[in-house]
Enzyme design. Structure first.
Site, PDB file in Angstrom:
ATOM      1  CG  ASP A 331      -1.702   1.242   1.394  1.00 42.34           C
ATOM      2  OD1 ASP A 331      -2.310   1.682   0.408  1.00 42.34           O
ATOM      3  OD2 ASP A 331      -1.707   1.805   2.511  1.00 42.34           O
ATOM      4  CG  ASP A 535      -2.029   1.995   6.827  1.00 38.09           C
ATOM      5  OD1 ASP A 535      -2.150   3.073   7.440  1.00 38.09           O
ATOM      6  OD2 ASP A 535      -2.187   1.901   5.603  1.00 38.09           O
ATOM      7  CG  ASP A 539      -4.497  -1.123   2.792  1.00 34.99           C
ATOM      8  OD1 ASP A 539      -4.566  -0.927   1.574  1.00 34.99           O
ATOM      9  OD2 ASP A 539      -4.001  -0.313   3.591  1.00 34.99           O
TER      10      ASP A 539
END
Length: 651
Positions: A331, A535, A539
């Site tokens: 990410d 996080d 996600d």
């Protein structure tokens, strides 16, 4: 991405005492802890014996029942073997040892139940992001408050400043900045005007919005995230440690072989006592204690070592899986970056008469009363530079445009260049537009500063890259043999800029949560075992769908932390390649231990079958091999093991 605190899902926690597994494990442990000191201090058996018996009953009845149920289905369950082992220990006088086995097994089951409940809490708590009610506008202009579940496609809702948006839809009227980090991962609020799409659960800023509902509540992006996490967690193939995969066959084989060692000689006229003694010796030397210990100590030692260095690996299975990964998906916001906007450029315009410090101080003074994340970034930069801020008067904020205030008698405006410049063609405006374009081409958010209606400078704001991001990407590339993939909901230009800084070539930007899952599944369908690092709420589906998921701990959402298989507690991204390398080292030690255990078992079994192996010598050989493999696995507890893993992970 890092969900802002305002965007985090409310905590919904199942009480531990509400779980029957936890209650039975606690009761068994308490009874054991009462009985043990009584036994050790020489109290009569009638005092501590019943306490041990109750410890057996409270901690063992559930696994015993589960084992019997499996036996009815013609499956020899490890639960039942554990209970038989504990009762066998009690039968030969080792009551305390059997009780300890029961307590350990019951506690393990309770911890598993707690982890499962926590994950379910986080998944269902995510639905609390969407408000329970919404303000629906009627055809005659009247307002009514209705449950968000009652909203239908085509309804018009009013979202006031500071409220959460109740449904996925499109803005009909109004302008505001909407924080949608939970959905897209964008670190900054996004300006929304007529025609723009908005999502349920996102946080409205300072403007009022009229929104036309375009999706039912059950089909909103938030609802789809919940569904995807549940489906991914439910359909993810159950994994086991290597030894657990062969444990049942080995146990059945050992039972059959022991009976054969006893019965065959007896059938040919051997003495009963000798046959029984040989069978008992065979059962001891062939038991898989050393084989079981071959697997667990290296993995548990690696888990403990990783934990000391800020990486919480949730199980031995996960520690084993980490060493298998051969592809990585990262990410952007909150993972590769810090997730907090920072002032990166201060560009006073030629002819403005201001220095960089004066421009920053002027902008910060005007922004000081604002709650906008960009405003906080400007004020923080001024404070970090030790600049004194003048008092702001007549402060006003216009959603999607910026702020205005009077600072030291000057009318100061700070905001979006496109709105403030308004196609002006004077020299300073042309220079401001050029600087703005330069900053935006570099992936930064440009903020224009005007004084008395004249542009005086431009500030560049961006989410700062983690210091160890580039080194981590390089290390993961070396470990897996392929460059990581960047998966982000942020805009393609910002994603491409950051990817270039860390040498990532595979960039997937503008993704919704289901798009991230699709990207991961594409890799897995190609035969790759994907590690996902993220996080945020958006996600979580990808973390659940991946071979292994790691969450950033400090800014991570509850859902991401519970869904992930491991958590980087201190947000040190560089620990990821280190823990992958440590996992591979643990797997190497497991192979070593299995070879050692197999050699000992084979030698002792052959000795017992071909010649006469004295029972004490058989016990000594069996226990000796168990001690050897146990100590070999504990080598990964040493600090040197982490240092070596970190070095290997960053070669």
């Amino acid at each position: 991405m890092a969900a802002a605190s305002a965007g985090a899902a409310p905590r919904r926690r199942t009480r531990i005492v509400a779980l029957p597994e936890a209650r039975w494990a606690a009761a068994s442990t308490a009874l054991f802890l009462i009985a043990l000191p009584l036994q050790l201090t020489g109290a009569p058996a009638w005092v501590w014996g019943p306490l041990y018996a109750l410890a057996y009953a409270t901690g063992g009845w559930e696994p015993a029942w589960a084992g019997l149920q499996s036996l009815r289905e013609k499956t020899l369950d490890v639960d039942l073997l554990m209970i038989v082992a504990a009762l066998g220990a009690a039968a030969v006088g080792q009551v305390m040892d059997g009780a300890l086995l029961i307590v350990i097994f019951a506690t393990s089951g309770a911890l598993e139940a707690i982890a499962t409940a926590r994950t379910a809490d986080s998944v269902h708590g995510l639905l609390d992001l969407a408000p329970a009610t919404a303000t629906r506008l009627l055809d005659d202009g009247a307002e009514e408050t209705v449950p968000t579940e009652a909203l239908e496609v085509g309804d018009t809702v009013l979202v006031r400043p500071g409220e959460r948006i109740g449904a996925d839809g499109r803005v009909l009227d109004g302008a505001s900045d909407v924080g949608q980090a939970t959905i897209t991962g964008e670190p900054l609020p996004v300006a929304k005007v007529s025609g723009d799409e908005v999502f349920a659960g996102t946080l409205n800023g300072t403007g009022a919005l009229r929104i036309k509902v375009e999706r039912d509540a059950s089909d909103s992006v938030i609802a789809r995230i919940v569904k995807m996490v549940e489906e991914a967690s439910g359909t993810k193939a159950p994994t086991q440690l290597f030894i657990e995969k062969v444990e049942q066959r080995y146990s059945i084989g050992m039972v059959i072989a022991t009976l054969a060692v006893f019965a065959v000689p007896l059938a040919f006229g051997a003495a009963f006592t000798g046959s029984l003694l040989r069978a008992m010796t065979f059962m001891i030397v062939a038991s898989p204690c050393a084989v079981v210990l071959a697997t667990m100590p290296p993995l548990l030692s690696a888990m403990a070592n990783a934990g000391r260095h800020g990486v919480l690996v949730k199980s031995a299975v996960v520690m084993e899986q980490l060493g298998q990964i051969d592809a990585v998906a990262l990410d952007k916001t909150g993972t590769l970056t810090e997730g907090t906007p920072r002032v990166t450029d201060i560009r006073p315009l030629a002819g403005s008469g201001l220095t960089a410090e004066e421009l920053l101080a002027l902008a910060a003074a005007a922004e000081h009363p604002s709650e906008h994340p960009l405003a906080r970034a400007v004020v923080d930069a001024a404070r970090a530079g030790g600049l004194a801020l003048a008092a702001a008067e007549d402060f006003a904020s216009a959603p999607g445009i910026g702020v205005s205030a009077t600072v030291n008698g000057r009318a100061v405006a700070v905001g979006a260049p496109a709105r403030l410049l308004n196609d002006a063609d004077d020299a300073l405006s042309v220079r401001a537009a050029a600087v703005t374009g330069e900053l935006e081409d570099g992936g930064r958010t440009a903020v224009l500063v005007e004084a008395d209606g004249v542009p005086v400078g431009v500030l560049g704001i961006a989410d700062r890259l983690r210091p160890d991001a580039a080194a981590t990407v390089t290390a993961l590339t070396a470990l897996t043999g392929a460059g990581p993939m960047l998966v982000t909901g942020d805009n393609p230009r910002a994603a491409a800029r950051l990817a270039a800084e860390v040498a990532i070539t595979d960039v997937r930007a503008g993704l919704l949560p289901e798009d991230k899952v699709t990207a991961v599944k594409e890799q897995e369908q190609a035969g790759r075992k994907v590690l996902v690092i993220g996080d945020g709420v958006n996600d979580a589906p990808a973390l659940a769908a991946a071979h292994t998921g790691i969450a950033m701990g400090r800014a991570g959402s509850d859902l991401a932390l519970e869904t992930a298989d491991a958590v980087i507690v201190r947000d040190e991204l560089a620990t990821v390649p280190a823990v992958v390398s440590l996992s591979r080292r643990a797997r190497s030690l497991v192979v070593q231990n299995l070879v050692i255990a197999s050699v000992f078992i084979a030698a002792l079994v052959v000795w017992d079958l071909v010649a006469t192996l004295p029972l004490p010598l058989g016990v000594l050989g069996h226990e000796g091999s168990t001690v050897i493999v146990g100590l070999n696995g504990l080598r990964l507890l040493r600090e040197a093991a982490w240092t070596r893993a970190r070095t290997e992970g960053h070669k």
